[in-house]
Structures are given as C-alpha cells and as structure tokens.
Write an enzyme that holds these catalytic residues in place. Structure first.
Site, PDB file in Angstrom:
ATOM      1  N   ASP A 297      -7.584  -3.538  -1.597  1.00 20.44           N
ATOM      2  CA  ASP A 297      -7.800  -3.265  -0.179  1.00 20.44           C
ATOM      3  C   ASP A 297      -9.258  -3.494   0.204  1.00 20.44           C
ATOM      4  O   ASP A 297      -9.777  -2.907   1.147  1.00 20.44           O
ATOM      5  CB  ASP A 297      -7.385  -1.832   0.193  1.00 20.44           C
TER       6      ASP A 297
ATOM      7  N   ASP B 184      -8.304   2.700  -6.302  1.00 20.62           N
ATOM      8  CA  ASP B 184      -9.770   2.723  -6.220  1.00 20.62           C
ATOM      9  C   ASP B 184     -10.350   4.123  -6.324  1.00 20.62           C
ATOM     10  O   ASP B 184     -11.566   4.301  -6.295  1.00 20.62           O
ATOM     11  CB  ASP B 184     -10.245   2.046  -4.935  1.00 20.62           C
ATOM     12  N   GLY B 185      -9.480   5.142  -6.426  1.00 16.69           N
ATOM     13  CA  GLY B 185      -9.962   6.516  -6.523  1.00 16.69           C
ATOM     14  C   GLY B 185     -10.234   7.157  -5.177  1.00 16.69           C
ATOM     15  O   GLY B 185     -10.594   8.338  -5.118  1.00 16.69           O
TER      16      GLY B 185
ATOM     17  N   HIS C  17       0.824  -1.223   0.000  1.00 10.13           N
ATOM     18  CA  HIS C  17       0.000   0.000   0.000  1.00 10.13           C
ATOM     19  C   HIS C  17       0.858   1.273   0.000  1.00 10.13           C
ATOM     20  O   HIS C  17       0.736   2.118   0.903  1.00 10.13           O
ATOM     21  CB  HIS C  17      -0.941   0.024   1.203  1.00 10.13           C
TER      22      HIS C  17
ATOM     23  N   ASN D 137      -0.030   4.934   1.573  1.00  7.01           N
ATOM     24  CA  ASN D 137      -1.084   4.920   2.583  1.00  7.01           C
ATOM     25  C   ASN D 137      -0.553   4.560   3.962  1.00  7.01           C
ATOM     26  O   ASN D 137       0.178   3.585   4.118  1.00  7.01           O
ATOM     27  CB  ASN D 137      -2.193   3.942   2.189  1.00  7.01           C
ATOM     28  N   ALA D 138      -0.940   5.341   4.971  1.00  4.78           N
ATOM     29  CA  ALA D 138      -0.528   5.132   6.363  1.00  4.78           C
ATOM     30  C   ALA D 138       0.990   5.040   6.472  1.00  4.78           C
ATOM     31  O   ALA D 138       1.531   4.146   7.127  1.00  4.78           O
ATOM     32  CB  ALA D 138      -1.190   3.893   6.945  1.00  4.78           C
TER      33      ALA D 138
END
Length: 220
Positions: A100, A75-76, A40, A43-44
């Site tokens: 995800d 996924d936008g 990912h 992200n995070a």
C-alpha cells in the site's frame, strides 16, 4: 452486481472486492458471480460482527472452490500482527502481501499535497490525512512486509516468500511464467540472507537480483 461482475469477467479482467461495507451475504454473492480477489482485507471494510462477519467471512469458507485470494498489508500499521496471523492460519494458500506504498515512500517526513485538495502527513512510520488523521497509505517496502510476516507467522523463509511470489502469480493466472523456478518460467531470481537478533527476531536482506536471467543487483 452479478451482471456487472459477469460482464467484467468476459473481458478477462480479474474482479476484486475492495474497500466495502458489503455484508457476508453480499460478499458471497460476488464470489459466486466470479470475484476471485479481496483487496486489502480488513482495511476500510465493514467491521467484523459475530452475527454478520462481512467480507471477513471468506476466511471461514474452507474447502470451497470459490474461495478468493486476499491481499494483506503487513506493514505493522494497517493491521495488528495477530490479525495477520489469524488470516494466514485460516487460509494459507490464499494470502498475498502488498505494501500500500504511495509515491511519498522515498521522501522525508513532512506534509505533502495530495489529490482532491487533500494533504498527507508523513511522520514516523505512518502516512495520515491532515484533516482527520486517518491512515492514507504506507511507505514500507515489500521486503519489510515479508520480514514482518516472517516474524508474526513463525513461518520459514520459503513460506513467507511464497506470499509474494507463487500466490500472487496464481492469483493473476501467471503461475506458469512467474513466481516459481519451474522450467519455462521467466528467470527472475532473488537471493536473500536471513539474520536473527538476540531476541530471535529475523530480518531479511537482498543479496542478489536477476531479471530475465540478467544480474541487475549485486551489492557485493
């Protein structure tokens, strides 16, 4: 950290850098020790900073043998389309797409119990934690992510599909049996059709699916 990675690698387990606050230097130490994947990306993770790019610095490691693969949630919701395009442009051989998606993907909108007493709200195209509104996952299909990637990157269909076939197969060390049409590989086949609307946006539809040489989906 190096000792832990080496110990895990000895058991033929792929070590992936995941949600982390690691600096660029710490990230590179992990990669040199044997981490081959980033989960990912963006992200995070520690935000990108011009004096310390953090884990995102892997995108600038062109030409290095230790450059890891990285997963992108297209996924936008999780990432802006331009971020996806930047990552892909920096290292096209390393990007693979993931959804995800949680088990709530097929359910209607509403609020659902989750782990550790948490509750997840499914509304519109988002899944968020009820207590703070943070993104809690996704429910886009992999075909949705490929379609998004196709439009955002401007690639051809084969190039976009590559990010969910041959690249992840290579990442897992399974490229001899998965992700290709080479002789000796599993006969997992997918037939897609492409359409364009009046704005030029492309959409993909699954026409037929074979699994191990057996036709398992034929809507027609």
């Amino acid at each position: 950290m190096t000792a832990i990675i080496n110990r895990i690698k000895k058991h033929n387990i792929i070590f992936s850098i995941s949600h982390t606050k690691a600096t660029y230097e710490e990230t590179m130490i992990a990669i040199e020790a044997g981490a081959t994947v980033v989960t990912h990306l963006f992200n995070a993770m520690r935000p990108l900073h011009h004096r310390n790019p953090g884990p995102f610095g892997i995108l600038g490691q062109a030409g290095t043998k230790s450059r890891p693969y990285f997963g992108i949630i297209a996924d936008g919701i999780h990432l802006h389309p331009t971020i996806v395009k930047i990552a892909y442009s920096a290292y096209l051989e390393g990007v693979f797409l993931v959804t995800d998606a949680l088990s709530l993907a097929g359910l209607s909108r509403g609020t659902y119990e989750w782990t550790n007493g948490s509750r997840i709200v499914k509304k519109g195209s988002e899944l968020t934690l009820e207590e703070n509104g943070r993104i809690a996952g996704g429910f886009a299909s992999l075909l949705d992510c490929v379609t998004n990637f196709l439009n955002w990157s401007g690639n051809s269909v084969p190039e976009a599909v590559n990010a969910v076939t041959s690249v992840p197969a290579k990442m897992l060390g399974m490229d001899k049996i998965k992700g290709s049409l080479e002789a000796g590989a599993d006969a997992d086949l997918l037939v897609l059709s492409e359409r364009r609307n009046e704005d030029g946006l492309r959409t993909l539809r699954v026409d037929k699916v074979w699994k191990f040489g057996k036709l398992v989906l034929d809507p027609a």
